[in-house]
Structure formats: C-alpha cells, structure tokens
Design a protein around this motif. Structure first.
Motif, PDB file in Angstrom:
ATOM      1  N   ASN A 243      27.198 -17.128 -41.038  1.00  0.00           N
ATOM      2  CA  ASN A 243      27.672 -15.732 -41.009  1.00  0.00           C
ATOM      3  C   ASN A 243      28.166 -15.300 -42.394  1.00  0.00           C
ATOM      4  O   ASN A 243      27.970 -14.143 -42.798  1.00  0.00           O
ATOM      5  CB  ASN A 243      28.781 -15.576 -39.978  1.00  0.00           C
ATOM      6  N   ARG A 246      25.147 -14.660 -44.599  1.00  0.00           N
ATOM      7  CA  ARG A 246      24.414 -13.429 -44.273  1.00  0.00           C
ATOM      8  C   ARG A 246      24.998 -12.209 -44.972  1.00  0.00           C
ATOM      9  O   ARG A 246      24.301 -11.208 -45.178  1.00  0.00           O
ATOM     10  CB  ARG A 246      24.430 -13.195 -42.765  1.00  0.00           C
ATOM     11  N   GLU A 247      26.281 -12.278 -45.334  1.00  0.00           N
ATOM     12  CA  GLU A 247      26.904 -11.150 -46.013  1.00  0.00           C
ATOM     13  C   GLU A 247      26.468 -11.033 -47.470  1.00  0.00           C
ATOM     14  O   GLU A 247      26.684 -10.015 -48.113  1.00  0.00           O
ATOM     15  CB  GLU A 247      28.426 -11.282 -45.942  1.00  0.00           C
ATOM     16  N   TYR A 264      31.504 -11.590 -53.981  1.00  0.00           N
ATOM     17  CA  TYR A 264      32.060 -12.567 -53.050  1.00  0.00           C
ATOM     18  C   TYR A 264      33.519 -12.868 -53.356  1.00  0.00           C
ATOM     19  O   TYR A 264      34.405 -12.606 -52.540  1.00  0.00           O
ATOM     20  CB  TYR A 264      31.241 -13.857 -53.050  1.00  0.00           C
TER      21      TYR A 264
END
Length: 269
Positions: A243, A246-247, A264
């Motif tokens: 998850n 995926r960002e 990030y």
C-alpha cells in the motif's frame, strides 16, 4: 578447507592437525574451495520473481522505513600477499596494503545477493560497479522500480541512491538518516563474514589470483548457507508495505533521489 578458512591459519598448521603433508593439504584446500565456489549461482543470487522481490523490499523497508530498496551495495578489501611481477602494484590499495576489492550487495537478512570478486585493490568502487553485470540488469529494468543504496563513493543514479553531502531541509535530513541506517546492513554483513572466515581479514597467502578468488567466493557461499538458516526477526506485512509503494509512482525517474525526498520523506514530517 573449513578449518583453513575459519581460522586463517597456515596450510602447515592444517596439515599437522590432519596428519598429512603440506602439499596434500594445499591440493585438498584448492580442490574443495573450487568445488564450493562453483555453487555460487545457486547460493549467491537476487530474487527474480515479482513476489519475492516485493517481499525483499518489504523486509528492507522494516529496517528504517526506506521503500523500494532491493539491497545495499559496498566494497570490502580482502587482504592478500603481493603477487609480485609487473602487475603486482595494481593490487596495492589506497591504504597501502595489497588486496582484492570485492563488491557485494546485501539484503536485510544479511545475505549476499551479488558478488564481484576479481578486481585489484587499486580499483575504485564506482569503477567496479560501472563495469558489473548487475548494473546492466538494473539498467534493463529486471528489478522493476527497485533501487540499491550506496555510499557517496558511488554515482547517484535512478536505481542507485546515495546520501546527500549537505542536507539543508528536514526532509533531506530524514532521507539521509533512513538511507544510512538501511545501508548499514552491508557493513554488518561484512563484519560477520570476516569473523566467520578470518582468512579474509588476516590475509590470503596464496601466490596467484587464480587460487585466491575461488577462496573468496567459497567463503561467501558458505556464509549465505548459514544465513539461510536464520529466521526473520520481524513479521513482514507485505500487503501493508504494498500500500505504501502504491502511493509512489510506478517507474523510476531521472532523479529518483529528489523524488524520494520531496514526494515521500517530505510527507512524513
């Protein structure tokens, strides 16, 4: 061979312990070393299936929260006795002793995934990487968006992330801290390898590279076999890590280091 590699003793000592001649001990050590080194394709390798690569990235992420890392790269100088001859001095490294400069890539289990063990000690780490097969595999996208972490001696590339020399912002500082902590796995692996096989740190007394290089590879094969029996300390939640990934964008950018910092690490503040 194990007693020789694990103690760093002279062949004479090994021969006396086994009750054989020095020439017999030398022949046995060379033959067994070559046989173990021949197993390198089985025991020194990157994960090649997408699920295995994802699991490896998740395990590496657990160290310090740095995503997409498939391994940390560095070089270690394996001390040797001067081979002499016209090319003898090329094995003298910048610290003044003779060595083989060995490149390795390590994961969070401290297993060595890739090994380049044939360059003389005077060769720069970046030169070894630039001429390595693993660089070509990374350029060809074999590991998707996976990246390596290296120190400042390496070039900053889309698939090789290095620390910033002078971090100016909180996000850059956070990037550096995560990069350095995650990269420490290669230094820890070198430390354990040297303790398990002191012949690599005390120095090989073989008189030719043809005898020395299989010894280095054989020690790494045996080292990886011991690491295969180590259980993971932390539970790996691959779905949770997926998850996070995926960002991020799917493909590597031209300046991946800057992307990580701004898209990030900046979000973590």
């Amino acid at each position: 061979m194990l007693r020789f590699a694990a103690t760093g003793s002279f062949l004479m000592t090994v021969a006396d312990f086994c009750g054989i001649s020095v020439s017999s001990a030398q022949m046995i050590v060379h033959k067994v070393t070559a046989a173990i080194a021949a197993l390198h394709t089985k025991f020194i390798k990157f994960p090649n299936k997408s699920n295995d690569i994802l699991k490896s990235k998740a395990k590496n992420f657990n160290l310090s929260g740095f995503p997409r890392v498939i391994g940390a790269i560095d070089c270690i100088h394996i001390r040797i006795k001067s081979y002499g001859g016209e090319d003898g001095e090329i094995y003298r490294n910048r610290k003044g002793f003779f060595s083989i400069n060995v490149q390795a890539i390590v994961d969070s289990s401290l297993k060595i995934l890739d090994l380049v063990a044939h360059w003389p000690g005077s060769t720069h780490d970046a030169t070894i990487f630039n001429n390595s097969f693993i660089k070509m595999r990374l350029e060809n996208g074999e590991f998707g968006n996976g990246v390596l972490l290296g120190d400042s001696g390496y070039p900053s590339l889309p698939f090789l992330l290095t620390p910033l020399q002078n971090p100016q912002t909180a996000a850059e500082t956070l990037y550096n801290e995560a990069q350095i902590r995650t990269r420490s796995m290669v230094e820890r692996a070198f430390g354990i390898l040297g303790k398990q096989f002191p012949v690599l740190t005390l120095g090989s007394r073989f008189r030719t590279p043809e005898n020395t290089l299989p010894l280095i590879t054989a020690c790494v094969v045996l080292f990886n076999i011991t690491r295969s029996n180590e259980e993971d300390v932390k539970d790996i939640n691959v779905d949770a890590y997926n998850n996070i990934e995926r960002e991020l964008h799917q493909n590597l950018t031209e300046n991946e280091r800057e992307y990580f910092i701004h898209n990030y690490f900046q979000r973590l503040l």
